[in-house]
Design a protein around this motif. Structure first.
Motif, PDB file in Angstrom:
ATOM      1  N   GLN A 237       0.830  -1.209   0.000  1.00  0.00           N
ATOM      2  CA  GLN A 237       0.000   0.000   0.000  1.00  0.00           C
ATOM      3  C   GLN A 237       0.858   1.249   0.000  1.00  0.00           C
ATOM      4  N   ASN A 238       2.185   1.097  -0.042  1.00  0.00           N
ATOM      5  CA  ASN A 238       3.066   2.255  -0.112  1.00  0.00           C
ATOM      6  C   ASN A 238       2.767   3.028  -1.392  1.00  0.00           C
ATOM      7  N   ARG A 239       2.486   4.349  -1.237  1.00  0.00           N
ATOM      8  CA  ARG A 239       2.128   5.159  -2.408  1.00  0.00           C
ATOM      9  C   ARG A 239       3.332   5.331  -3.326  1.00  0.00           C
ATOM     10  N   PHE A 240       4.517   5.084  -2.778  1.00  0.00           N
ATOM     11  CA  PHE A 240       5.727   5.140  -3.595  1.00  0.00           C
ATOM     12  C   PHE A 240       6.043   3.751  -4.112  1.00  0.00           C
ATOM     13  N   CYS A 241       5.007   3.035  -4.524  1.00  0.00           N
ATOM     14  CA  CYS A 241       5.218   1.641  -4.913  1.00  0.00           C
ATOM     15  C   CYS A 241       6.129   1.574  -6.132  1.00  0.00           C
TER      16      CYS A 241
ATOM     17  N   GLN B 184       3.646  -1.735  -9.858  1.00  0.00           N
ATOM     18  CA  GLN B 184       2.654  -1.105 -10.748  1.00  0.00           C
ATOM     19  C   GLN B 184       2.346  -2.022 -11.938  1.00  0.00           C
TER      20      GLN B 184
ATOM     21  N   GLY C 270      11.331   4.222  -6.965  1.00  0.00           N
ATOM     22  CA  GLY C 270      11.791   5.611  -7.001  1.00  0.00           C
ATOM     23  C   GLY C 270      12.553   5.876  -8.294  1.00  0.00           C
ATOM     24  N   THR C 271      12.113   5.223  -9.367  1.00  0.00           N
ATOM     25  CA  THR C 271      12.832   5.328 -10.637  1.00  0.00           C
ATOM     26  C   THR C 271      11.980   5.963 -11.737  1.00  0.00           C
ATOM     27  N   GLY C 272      10.765   6.393 -11.384  1.00  0.00           N
ATOM     28  CA  GLY C 272       9.954   7.167 -12.323  1.00  0.00           C
ATOM     29  C   GLY C 272       9.565   6.408 -13.581  1.00  0.00           C
TER      30      GLY C 272
ATOM     31  N   ILE D  47      16.815   0.972  -3.431  1.00  0.00           N
ATOM     32  CA  ILE D  47      15.834   1.876  -4.038  1.00  0.00           C
ATOM     33  C   ILE D  47      16.557   2.996  -4.778  1.00  0.00           C
ATOM     34  N   MET D  48      15.964   3.468  -5.858  1.00  0.00           N
ATOM     35  CA  MET D  48      16.395   4.670  -6.586  1.00  0.00           C
ATOM     36  C   MET D  48      17.669   4.444  -7.401  1.00  0.00           C
TER      37      MET D  48
ATOM     38  N   THR E 266       7.242   0.171   5.800  1.00  0.00           N
ATOM     39  CA  THR E 266       6.517  -0.525   4.734  1.00  0.00           C
ATOM     40  C   THR E 266       7.276  -0.349   3.425  1.00  0.00           C
TER      41      THR E 266
ATOM     42  N   THR F 293       8.462  -0.444  -0.557  1.00  0.00           N
ATOM     43  CA  THR F 293       7.908  -0.016  -1.842  1.00  0.00           C
ATOM     44  C   THR F 293       7.594  -1.204  -2.745  1.00  0.00           C
TER      45      THR F 293
ATOM     46  N   ARG G  53      24.579  -0.687   1.942  1.00  0.00           N
ATOM     47  CA  ARG G  53      24.992  -0.476   0.564  1.00  0.00           C
ATOM     48  C   ARG G  53      26.484  -0.622   0.359  1.00  0.00           C
TER      49      ARG G  53
END
Lengths: 409, 409
Positions: free
Chosen positions: B53-57, B62, B87-89, B122-123, B230, B232, B408
């Motif tokens: 449910q993370n909006r930054f899924c 998607q 976070g990669t658009g 991420i990203m 939570t 992504t 990392r």
């Protein structure tokens, strides 16, 4: 360890006419430690407070609320460390009341004119005999220029005492403001902080005082977090001794009201930020500003999600620009209709994320440079409105675990 | 370190007729590491999933949602570690789609029949060339008895692979259920876990499959937390290859539906609890049961407040029965009308708090004894209703900080 936090500067801890403070070593939990403080307030002062929203609020918090509600003028405060008197049931309430009665008897006032405060371990019985035995020495110590000693006497896991003051002109009269605070862990105030007290000799009506306490807490203690744990004992009290000779302030919207509020807010912010700078194990001080929200509340919600994320906090500790963790926290902050493609992220002046993705111009070494700083500004632009809000927090380090794994030993 | 978690038992990882798995080393982030998995599903299977449910899924989340919504039968899954593609658009979406197209071309199916999954940092940009280059080797490796290798190939900070299976009689036919999962940090699933996959050869209609996925997630992954973050990328997918010869299940309320659901829920719970047992830095496994609430939702809210408290988690790490911290968390969990005088607290069989205060019969050494265990049951009785719920979590140790400060590097 604390982040850019100096010991209090005695020169700015102004005596407040009408407010005397006494400190002693009562041996409440450990020997040879200042642990009992009395604050004696002349008749005619305006006093107001805000307290934790934790439903498991401690006995002294319950008694403070009840005593303030009686409307009798508050004449004294009694503050102990070493024991929170929380999770102690009816017996805890009776003990908190008895300490008020003991101090009231010494001062020839009503018990309801005393506010009690306790901080320390939860679910232990308050040793009232030691408090009662310590009262005469604390009272004998009472004087107006004792703020520094009081700031030391209310420390628990704090490593640095927290006290700030300022003077401001009100109606052509110089008034003084001095405040003290404590807290380093179990810090996510919800109405106030662990313990914060600000006094002024300004003249403020009791009605205005209530509003002032709320607005000061809102602009300071309600914007900080160390570990997201809202304490059972958070208490923030403001005192106006009303001994300055300017015309009494009867509205915060007046010029005098605004001047006093801004000056007191400055002290409250310094105290609140000092708690974060001295956050348990803190190595970094982080301001999280969220802009472009539909409401201030949703901005603060996002800021707190970032501030509470253990992954974000450990990345700050490591000076690792693992900044996707911040985006993840924005995403789970609870804004149901948030559109990730509207979101920008900045670290100080470095533009990290653009429209929800990595900014093509972002270079890891720029993020690295900012992450190594002791003070870092995180700025999130939500791109869905004009509201904004700011929260202050610290990182999560090995020392946080060490401190909280060893607290009682 | 993990808490009472063994490596998967190959004897209980049942091959699922109609589901083949292939694994390879594609060098996505690091060399010499299994990091790319394909799951090939025979035509005619029922497949359903639930996602973060993370909006930054993440982009793959998607794409999974979109591909499942097309209603075309899912025929393959493609799972990579080393990169979360979050976070990669828009670029991230295009890359996720391209990997689906690449696998679809090899299998002569539509891209919409492929579900992509990514987990890792991420990203960062997804290196699709390495994924495309790895596909032939992964496909060549595909076979039905590859569950163990797949459970290893989806690990990131996991220290132990997670795979469980069971067989159950449905309509006189033995059907098999096998599941794998991964996750150790950024764990507070909200609909699903980091990655969880359960397959069965049972025959289940597609409509029932959707409901089954929701109910399984609700009873397992939606009840665990490591650090409250939570992810992504949380994804949980259930596959029924429909190759067992019993009559198809068209309702979960039927005897066969119940039997299958309970068996699959057992596997889902084992996977979810395995994630907590392998929680980053975990030294203890803690079940938090909250009873006597007005609603199940408020019980879970209280359980999560306890499970997310850094102070509670460090106390467990230290084996310190500093149990007032649990009461404090109950108090700030957000139940506005909670009456603290109705609350009891138990640690395993030890009755710690009675009606909001310390139980007079509670002895510190009893609390200490339980706190030293590797598995601890916390039971909170709210005293305001008959609802209850349970959440599983772990402690917060130095190793959590070390792992997340070094992730990392």
């Amino acid at each position: 360890m604390s982040v850019n936090l100096s010991v209090p500067n005695p020169a700015e801890l102004f005596p407040i006419p009408g407010v005397r403070i006494g400190v002693t070593e009562a041996g409440i939990r450990k020997a040879n430690r200042k642990d009992l403080t009395v604050v004696l307030i002349d008749e005619g002062a305006s006093v107001s407070g805000v307290f934790t929203q934790n439903r498991f609020c401690a006995a002294p918090v319950q008694i403070c609320r009840e005593h303030l509600a009686t409307g009798q003028g508050i004449r004294a405060m009694l503050i102990n460390t070493g024991n929170a008197n929380a999770g102690t049931g009816e017996d805890g309430r009776a003990r908190a009341i008895r300490t008020c009665q003991a101090l009231a008897a010494q001062l020839n006032i009503e018990a309801a004119q005393v506010l009690p405060f306790s901080t320390g371990v939860i679910m232990e019985t308050l040793p009232i005999e030691r408090i009662e035995a310590g009262l005469p020495a604390a009272l004998a110590d009472a004087k107006t220029d004792n703020w520094l000693r009081a700031s030391e006497a209310i420390m628990t896991t704090d490593t640095v005492a927290k006290a700030f003051g300022v003077q401001v002109q009100i109606g052509g009269v110089t008034v003084s403001i001095t405040g003290i605070g404590k807290g380093a862990g179990m810090i996510r105030p919800n109405m106030a902080t662990m313990l914060g007290f600000i006094a002024t000799d300004a003249s403020v009506s009791q009605d205005v005082m209530k509003q002032l306490a709320l607005e000061l807490a809102e602009g300071s203690f309600n914007r900080v977090t160390v570990d997201g744990d809202t304490s059972t004992n958070d208490s923030f009290v403001v005192i106006a001794s009303n001994q300055a000779s300017h015309a009494p302030i009867t509205s915060l919207d007046s010029a005098a009201g605004q001047a006093l509020k801004q000056a007191m807010l400055g002290v409250a912010k310094q105290l609140a930020q000092a708690i974060v700078r001295d956050g348990e194990g803190a190595t970094k001080f982080i301001a999280i500003q969220v802009e472009g929200g539909q409401t201030q509340a949703e901005c603060r919600q996002v800021a707190y999600a970032i501030a509470h994320s253990p992954l974000v906090k450990t990345a700050f500790f490591a000076s690792d620009p693992n900044l996707g963790r911040i985006l993840a926290a924005v995403g789970y902050a609870g804004i149901a209709d948030l559109d990730q493609t509207g979101i920008d992220l900045y670290l100080d002046d470095v533009h990290v994320a653009l429209k929800g993705g990595r900014n093509p111009n972002y270079r890891e070494e720029d993020g690295q440079r900012v992450m190594k700083q002791a003070e870092i500004a995180v700025r999130v632009v939500l791109g869905r409105g004009t509201a904004s809000d700011t929260v202050w927090t610290c990182d999560l380090s090995h020392d946080y675990v060490t401190i909280n794994a060893d607290y009682r030993s």
